[in-house]
Write an enzyme that holds these catalytic residues in place. Structure first.
Site, PDB file in Angstrom:
ATOM      1  N   ASP A 102       0.817  -1.219   0.000  1.00 17.97           N
ATOM      2  CA  ASP A 102       0.000   0.000   0.000  1.00 17.97           C
ATOM      3  C   ASP A 102       0.855   1.276   0.000  1.00 17.97           C
ATOM      4  OD1 ASP A 102      -2.415   1.386  -0.027  1.00 17.97           O
ATOM      5  OD2 ASP A 102      -3.313   0.176   1.555  1.00 17.97           O
ATOM      6  N   ASP A 145      -9.370   3.682  -4.031  1.00 15.58           N
ATOM      7  CA  ASP A 145     -10.154   2.511  -3.596  1.00 15.58           C
ATOM      8  C   ASP A 145     -11.551   2.498  -4.212  1.00 15.58           C
ATOM      9  OD1 ASP A 145      -8.023   1.923  -2.003  1.00 15.58           O
ATOM     10  OD2 ASP A 145      -9.137   1.972  -0.113  1.00 15.58           O
TER      11      ASP A 145
END
Ligand code: NAG
Ligand code: NAG
Ligand code: NAG
Ligand code: NAG
Length: 431
Positions: free
Chosen positions: A187, A242
């Protein structure tokens, strides 16, 4: 003498060409070796399915010949995970038959780790939620024929403020490998403003030097256009923010991911984020469209619902083998939006080439009402006289034997019909 030389060099040139160009797909695809990375081959198409960037930069760790398939904990569970849920999900993947369909990666997202490194400076699984440790979990899933994925961050902390791997790449990669981890999602939170092109390669090298083959999934959110550089870094790279469980998010992300189609190929895929199918925020039709378009775009198929408790409709969507086969087609060319019409371009045609002279074609109705969408052969890169057999992958039936020039169908609002077109006479024209 000069003549012999000319003959000889002609002979070697011919030999070279024979070695360099392999006619696998006949008239549709002529494959050329890309010389810097000889294990990937580049098909050449007409301009509709531009593949100019395909296979050029791939990481070449032998993985991701087709997009990864599996499950990830985040979309449904977020931070509420523990080893019981992961084990039960492994059981469900196998018992439901999803593992046999190719869903083999079981990926743990954020929140598996303790809030701080231990005294030796190592990451540690949270003793409350993962008391048996990650190695035990990896052993458990391996016995079932599954692969275990874990999560870390190219920053000081993960998004849920667990320790990140920036500047700890070698230690953490070694630890993951020692646990038997097969996949890393990496991430982008708390990245200290350091260029991702500097933060992501060290983990690639660290994973490589463990000697264990580990899938490397970059989650850089598309901020620095990773399609342009991540091919030599990871096996997939997120192209967007996202996803969330809504029609607005899903359609926005599909369009953003489409932009990078020419860069995807075996070894390295654009990642428009994990599936929301089954999480309740979209209708059956919308989820069917989500799954169809993700499959056609050669997106990773990572289920994001609670597969221990799927509805019949959810299972029907994610287990559609004909749709999965489009995603896993060996040609590995990302399908794309080829035509829009109607108000705000809501009547859409998405298409992409498949192996065996075939095409995947989606008629996607993003309008508020049912509508007829018609695909003309020129739009698809076919000659208009070409006779085409058409199979509907949601109805599981052949709907045309010898369609010529165009094909149309009534599509419900927000639904997506998905077909395989098999041209009978002419292959794709080289426009
Ligand atoms: C594990 O997590 C699941 C899902 O959040 C939860 O329902 C369950 O109660 C948890 N089990 C334990 C032992 O904490
Ligand atoms: C490490 O990288 C080399 C060079 O790209 C590659 O040949 C090798 O297979 C990689 N090893 C692993 C374990 O990924
Ligand atoms: C979901 O994504 C859409 C589109 O990007 C956005 O408008 C919306 O605010 C998001 N919803 C949530 C709950 O984050
Ligand atoms: C299973 O899913 C249904 C909705 O589809 C939900 O109402 C129910 O609470 C879920 N059961 C469990 C054990 O999570």
């Amino acid at each position: 003498m000069a003549k012999i030389k000319a003959l000889l060099s002609g002979y070697f040139l011919l030999l070279f060409l024979m070695v360099a160009s392999v006619e696998i797909e006949g008239r549709i695809v002529s494959l050329l070796h890309s010389y810097d990375k000889p294990s990937f081959v580049r098909p050449s198409f007409n301009r509709i399915y531009d593949t100019s960037k395909y296979g050029i930069l791939q990481l070449n760790n032998g993985l991701a010949k087709t997009p990864q398939m599996g499950w990830n904990s985040w979309n449904f569970f977020a931070c509420d995970i523990n080893e019981t849920v992961i084990r039960e999900t492994a059981d469900a993947l196998v018992l439901s038959g999803l593992a046999d369909l190719g869903y083999v990666y079981l990926n743990i997202d954020d929140c598996w780790s303790s809030p701080a490194r231990n005294l030796k400076g190592q990451l540690e699984p949270d003793p409350k939620t993962f008391p048996s440790g990650i190695k035990a979990l990896a052993d458990y899933v391996h016995v079932k024929g599954l692969q275990l994925g874990i999560y870390s961050d190219a920053g000081a902390f993960t998004c849920q403020v667990r320790p990140g791997s920036l500047f700890h790449e070698n230690d953490d990669a070694k630890l993951f490998a020692s646990w038997g981890v097969d996949y890393l999602k990496y991430d982008n939170c708390f990245n200290l403003g350091i260029d991702p092109k500097k933060r992501y390669p060290p983990m690639r090298d660290a994973l490589n030097s463990t000697g264990r083959t580990i899938f490397y999934s970059l989650c850089e959110w598309g901020v620095d256009d990773p399609a342009l550089w991540a091919g030599k870094v990871g096996n997939s790279w997120r192209t967007t923010d996202d996803i969330n469980d809504s029609w607005a998010s899903m359609t926005t992300i599909a369009d953003l991911n489409d932009k990078w189609a020419a860069y995807a190929g075996p070894g390295g895929w654009n990642d428009p984020d994990m599936l929301e199918v089954g999480n309740g925020g979209m209708t059956y039709q919308e989820y069917r469209a989500h799954f169809s378009i993700w499959a056609l775009m050669k997106a990773p198929l990572l289920i994001g619902c609670d597969i221990r408790n799927m509805t019949v409709e959810t299972f029907e969507i994610v287990s559609n083998k004909e749709v999965i086969d489009i995603n896993q087609d060996q040609l590995g060319v990302q399908g794309r939006k080829v035509q829009v019409s109607g108000p705000d371009g809501c009547r859409q045609i998405w298409a992409g080439p498949l192996s065996g002279h075939r095409l995947a074609v989606a008629l996607w109705n993003r309008c508020a009402k049912a509508s007829t969408i018609t695909a003309h052969w020129e739009t698809l890169g076919l000659q208009s006289s070409t006779s085409v057999a058409i199979r509907d992958l949601w109805q599981h039936k052949d709907v045309a034997e010898d369609a010529v020039s165009s094909f149309g169908a009534r599509v419900d609002s927000h639904d997506c019909n998905l077909y395989i077109f098999s041209p009978r006479t002419e292959a794709l024209s080289k426009i």
